[in-house]
Scaffold this motif. Structure first.
Motif, short mmCIF file in Angstrom:
data_model
loop_
_atom_site.label_atom_id
_atom_site.label_comp_id
_atom_site.label_asym_id
_atom_site.label_seq_id
_atom_site.Cartn_x
_atom_site.Cartn_y
_atom_site.Cartn_z
N ARG A 29 0.79 -1.25 -0.12
CA ARG A 29 -0.14 -0.07 0.03
C ARG A 29 0.90 1.25 -0.14
O ARG A 29 1.28 1.69 0.99
N PRO A 30 1.23 1.61 -1.22
CA PRO A 30 2.02 2.95 -1.36
C PRO A 30 1.32 4.12 -0.45
O PRO A 30 0.08 4.26 -0.74
N GLY A 31 2.05 4.88 0.06
CA GLY A 31 1.51 5.99 0.82
C GLY A 31 0.98 5.69 2.24
O GLY A 31 0.41 6.63 2.94
N ALA A 32 0.78 4.37 2.57
CA ALA A 32 0.29 4.07 3.79
C ALA A 32 0.98 4.65 4.90
O ALA A 32 2.46 4.67 4.78
N ARG A 33 0.63 4.77 6.16
CA ARG A 33 1.50 5.26 7.15
C ARG A 33 2.57 4.15 7.70
O ARG A 33 2.19 2.92 7.26
N PRO A 34 3.62 4.53 8.34
CA PRO A 34 4.47 3.45 8.69
C PRO A 34 3.92 2.51 9.43
O PRO A 34 3.07 2.41 10.30
N LEU A 35 4.46 1.15 9.20
CA LEU A 35 3.89 0.05 9.95
C LEU A 35 4.26 0.04 11.16
O LEU A 35 5.18 0.50 11.83
N PRO A 36 3.42 -0.74 12.09
CA PRO A 36 3.91 -0.71 13.63
C PRO A 36 5.10 -1.77 13.73
O PRO A 36 5.14 -2.54 12.84
N ASP A 37 5.51 -2.00 14.71
CA ASP A 37 6.62 -2.82 15.10
C ASP A 37 6.07 -4.36 14.96
O ASP A 37 5.08 -4.72 15.57
#
Length: 320
Positions: A157-165
């Motif tokens: 998903r381009p543009g999605a917020r950073p993944l959690p750990d």
């Protein structure tokens, strides 16, 4: 993760009892329910979030070993309020939020251990569908639906917020090697297979980590969506392995079922059949190790039986 949240062969009766009838939030995890006076639970556990998020209770609270759950309404919208009782459940909610409703239940609010999510209200059940094991019947259809949902979760998903750990699969599998060293047998084969898979991971994506018939629910107009993810990252093929231990042992171990569903899932998910069989071996061994560690020998035997079926199918495929 604690054993109660990592089961391979599910007990759908207990899971489906979590929310019956009009509250169809079902889970296949083998967690024992505990009951307390509803008024006390509402005040002590949910009170602050009911007030803060202006929620109205819409059913009885449910107490499991890993979560406290309450059906609610938020300005008339059906929702589920979940209070995580361990770190894993809390981080799973963060991954659910990252998916932002794509293939998974929407997250309306999240704060600390509390999660407010969209509630499934559709009447259909994948576990019920799977009872029809005729070729082209409900079992095939249920697994194809699950594959469709999982594919949405795995999409970049381009543009999605950073993944959690996220937790790597190698860490997730850490209990398999000691169990194999202690008990030997098919567990040794499963551990060796897992070791080779983890050393050659491909198509690495955020993983749900607990895909089964009770964690993909009917959300009516929104279709089938996932709930209750873990916080994993690794090869996408892993996410399909638990399907072959579910929705219950009687179905998972039915003659010919594993071989047929390997064909169904491999085609629907675009997976290599032989590698999928290896992930089934690895996961079934891991599930058995979790059960053995918890002293639950009967479900461990069922998971080991799935591993044996996968070993036999792999051997037959390699001879052709």
């Amino acid at each position: 993760m604690p054993v109660e949240k990592r089961r391979g062969v599910s007990n759908m009766d207990e899971g489906q009892a979590e929310f019956e009838g009009a509250l169809p939030y079902r889970s296949a995890r083998m967690e024992k329910k505990k009951t307390s006076p509803p008024g006390i639970i509402l005040i002590e556990i949910f009170g602050r979030y009911l007030t803060r998020w202006r929620l109205a209770p819409d059913g009885d609270p449910i107490i499991t070993r890993s979560s406290r759950l309450l059906p609610v309404r938020m300005a008339g919208t059906p929702a589920m309020l979940k209070i995580a009782m361990d770190t894993e459940e809390k981080f799973g909610g963060l991954l659910l939020g990252w998916w932002d409703g794509h293939g998974a239940a929407r997250v309306f609010a999240c704060e600390g251990e509390a999660l407010l999510i969209e509630r499934a209200e559709g009447p259909a059940s994948l576990a019920d569908m799977a009872q029809d094991r005729a070729p082209g019947g409900g079992d095939d259809a249920a697994n194809r639906l699950i594959c469709h949902v999982v594919a949405q979760l795995h999409v970049t998903r381009p543009g999605a917020r950073p993944l959690p750990d996220l937790v790597p699969l190698a860490h997730w599998f850490r209990e398999l090697e000691p169990a194999a060293a202690r008990h030997g047998g098919i567990l040794t084969t499963c551990a060796e297979t897992a070791r080779r898979l983890l050393a050659s991971e491909r198509d690495v994506v955020p993983l749900h980590g607990d895909i089964h018939h009770g964690n993909i629910l009917d959300f009516g107009p929104r279709g089938w969506l996932a709930i209750d993810p873990k916080r994993l990252t690794g090869e996408r093929g892993f996410d399909y392995a638990n399907l072959f231990c579910n929705p219950e042992a009687a179905i998972a171990l039915a003659p010919g079922r594993l071989a047929r569903q390997v064909d169904v899932v491999a085609e629907a998910a675009g997976l290599e059949r032989l590698r999928l069989l290896k992930w089934i071996m690895a996961y079934a061994g891991l599930s058995a190790a979790w059960f053995i560690g918890d002293g639950e020998w009967e479900p461990a035997k069922a998971a080991l039986a799935v591993a044996e079926l996968a070993v036999a199918e792999l051997a037959a495929a390699e001879l052709t």
